[in-house]
Scaffold this active site. Structure first.
Site, PDB file in Angstrom:
ATOM      1  N   HIS A   1       5.971   4.452  12.417  1.00 51.81           N
ATOM      2  CA  HIS A   1       6.074   4.368  10.954  1.00 51.81           C
ATOM      3  C   HIS A   1       7.168   5.349  10.522  1.00 51.81           C
ATOM      4  O   HIS A   1       6.986   6.558  10.590  1.00 51.81           O
ATOM      5  CB  HIS A   1       4.715   4.746  10.363  1.00 51.81           C
ATOM      6  CG  HIS A   1       4.643   4.702   8.878  1.00 51.81           C
ATOM      7  ND1 HIS A   1       3.959   3.722   8.199  1.00 51.81           N
ATOM      8  CD2 HIS A   1       5.166   5.510   7.927  1.00 51.81           C
ATOM      9  CE1 HIS A   1       4.054   3.941   6.893  1.00 51.81           C
ATOM     10  NE2 HIS A   1       4.777   5.022   6.700  1.00 51.81           N
TER      11      HIS A   1
ATOM     12  N   HIS B   1      10.391   6.773   7.955  1.00 54.79           N
ATOM     13  CA  HIS B   1      10.913   6.912   6.600  1.00 54.79           C
ATOM     14  C   HIS B   1      12.407   7.187   6.679  1.00 54.79           C
ATOM     15  O   HIS B   1      12.884   7.809   7.631  1.00 54.79           O
ATOM     16  CB  HIS B   1      10.205   8.054   5.860  1.00 54.79           C
ATOM     17  CG  HIS B   1       8.858   7.661   5.352  1.00 54.79           C
ATOM     18  ND1 HIS B   1       8.454   7.872   4.056  1.00 54.79           N
ATOM     19  CD2 HIS B   1       7.829   7.040   5.957  1.00 54.79           C
ATOM     20  CE1 HIS B   1       7.230   7.408   3.898  1.00 54.79           C
ATOM     21  NE2 HIS B   1       6.824   6.902   5.035  1.00 54.79           N
TER      22      HIS B   1
ATOM     23  N   ASN C   1      10.122   4.357   2.608  1.00 56.19           N
ATOM     24  CA  ASN C   1       9.830   3.826   3.933  1.00 56.19           C
ATOM     25  C   ASN C   1      11.046   3.065   4.463  1.00 56.19           C
ATOM     26  O   ASN C   1      11.864   2.569   3.690  1.00 56.19           O
ATOM     27  CB  ASN C   1       8.659   2.847   3.832  1.00 56.19           C
ATOM     28  CG  ASN C   1       7.333   3.544   3.610  1.00 56.19           C
ATOM     29  OD1 ASN C   1       6.744   4.071   4.538  1.00 56.19           O
ATOM     30  ND2 ASN C   1       6.885   3.572   2.377  1.00 56.19           N
TER      31      ASN C   1
ATOM     32  N   ARG D   1       0.844  -1.209   0.000  1.00 62.33           N
ATOM     33  CA  ARG D   1       0.000   0.000   0.000  1.00 62.33           C
ATOM     34  C   ARG D   1       0.878   1.258   0.000  1.00 62.33           C
ATOM     35  O   ARG D   1       0.969   1.958  -1.001  1.00 62.33           O
ATOM     36  CB  ARG D   1      -0.924  -0.023   1.228  1.00 62.33           C
ATOM     37  CG  ARG D   1      -2.111   0.930   1.124  1.00 62.33           C
ATOM     38  CD  ARG D   1      -1.789   2.396   1.386  1.00 62.33           C
ATOM     39  NE  ARG D   1      -1.271   2.646   2.726  1.00 62.33           N
ATOM     40  CZ  ARG D   1      -0.766   3.802   3.113  1.00 62.33           C
ATOM     41  NH1 ARG D   1      -0.697   4.819   2.287  1.00 62.33           N
ATOM     42  NH2 ARG D   1      -0.295   3.943   4.344  1.00 62.33           N
ATOM     43  N   ASP D   2       1.545   1.532   1.094  1.00 60.71           N
ATOM     44  CA  ASP D   2       2.285   2.786   1.233  1.00 60.71           C
ATOM     45  C   ASP D   2       3.469   2.837   0.273  1.00 60.71           C
ATOM     46  O   ASP D   2       3.824   3.896  -0.245  1.00 60.71           O
ATOM     47  CB  ASP D   2       2.776   2.925   2.678  1.00 60.71           C
ATOM     48  CG  ASP D   2       3.420   4.265   2.939  1.00 60.71           C
ATOM     49  OD1 ASP D   2       3.133   5.216   2.189  1.00 60.71           O
ATOM     50  OD2 ASP D   2       4.214   4.367   3.878  1.00 60.71           O
TER      51      ASP D   2
ATOM     52  N   CYS E   1      10.012   9.266  -2.791  1.00 63.37           N
ATOM     53  CA  CYS E   1       9.256  10.394  -3.323  1.00 63.37           C
ATOM     54  C   CYS E   1       9.079  10.238  -4.825  1.00 63.37           C
ATOM     55  O   CYS E   1      10.032   9.995  -5.549  1.00 63.37           O
ATOM     56  CB  CYS E   1      10.001  11.684  -3.022  1.00 63.37           C
ATOM     57  SG  CYS E   1       9.281  13.090  -3.857  1.00 63.37           S
TER      58      CYS E   1
HETATM   59 MG    MG Z   1       5.212   5.648   4.708  1.00 64.49          MG
END
Ligand code: MG
Length: 290
Positions: free
Chosen positions: A207, A209, A249, A15-16, A240
């Site tokens: 979470h 990055h 991530n 997903r992310d 990005c």
């Molecule tokens: Mg993320």
């Protein structure tokens, strides 16, 4: 040692990770990735998002992906939804857990969801109510929990205020996100010390990055303070979209490796996850425009 040595890692790459990559991989490949991840020992995978396809074309096939994956007993397959309509679609796809996306910064909230923080949380009320009634777990991401791309550093007081409102919604898991990946371990310590007063630290998720290369050190700071839930994306997906190759991530395999080194158990096969991350990167690069 009294604290649990077991760490739960949620794989958010499908997903992310994929949402924030330029290239779009086909449904069949996504299903293959999720099915492989299901066999690594991971117990939670954020599979997709039920959002507007015109806003996030990378995840337009959420229903098809959920219809095609092979569900392994004991694995939670979650999806992000923006509102009740998204929840309806997620329920129709037999999603196990819902993720919602709030922000600790007004500018980011406006830019991302076209709504203020308060409006976003208001929109979440019926979603959390329904999930709680159904006994379906809900996680709420609090993005910009350290800094905002528009406003710069975000105070721990601002984050705490949003966390309080989020906890007032009902039974939820709070996931603190360093969305732009600028946190240093001290920022994470300050944040956790403030938030742990509101929500027990073992319930919180982090979470991270890896924009500055300090995500692992931040994860370690979290572990040392008692955080036992972390997100990772295989292969560090999710750079990005406007900066090809930029760190995304925190890579799940790096996180797992660090947990192992520090004596924490994850139950996940690091080598397998790393291999799936390589495959995902290959799929993405073969789809990228020349
Ligand atoms: Mg993320």
């Amino acid at each position: 040692m009294s604290q649990s040595q077991h760490v739960v890692v949620t794989e958010v790459g499908p997903r992310d990770g994929l949402q924030n990559e330029c290239a779009v991989i086909c449904t069949q490949d996504k299903v293959r990735l999720v099915d492989q991840l299901s066999n690594t020992g991971l117990t939670e995978i954020e599979v997709s998002a039920f959002v507007r396809p015109d806003r996030v074309p990378q995840l337009a096939d959420a229903s098809d992906v959920f219809a095609s994956i092979e569900r392994r007993p004991g694995v939670i397959y979650s999806a992000l939804v923006p509102n009740e309509r998204g929840l309806d679609r997620a329920l129709a796809s037999q999603v196990d857990k819902i993720s919602l996306f709030a922000a600790a910064s007004e500018s980011f909230s406006q830019a991302n969801t076209n709504a203020s923080i308060a409006e976003t949380l208001h929109r979440f009320e019926p979603v959390v109510d329904r999930c709680n009634q159904l006994g379906m777990p809900v996680r709420v991401y609090i993005s910009c929990a350290v800094a905002c791309p528009y406003e710069g550093p975000v105070s721990v007081e601002a984050v705490a205020s949003v966390v309080e409102s989020v906890l007032a919604l009902g039974q939820v898991e709070v996931d603190l996100a360093d969305t732009i990946g600028v946190a240093e371990p001290d920022d994470i310590r300050r944040l956790l010390e403030k938030i742990a007063v509101l929500d027990p630290i073992e319930r919180l998720a982090l979470h991270l990055h890896d924009t500055k290369g300090s995500a692992l050190a931040c994860a370690q700071a979290g572990l040392e303070l008692g955080v036992r839930k972390f997100d990772g994306a295989m292969g560090g997906l999710g750079g990005c979209p406007f900066a090809p190759g930029a760190p995304g991530n925190l890579a799940t395999e790096s996180l797992l490796q660090r947990c192992n080194e520090l004596g924490f158990a994850t139950g996940v096969d690091v080598t397998e996850v790393a291999g799936i991350g390589v495959q995902a990167r290959d799929m993405l690069s073969s789809e990228e425009d020349p």
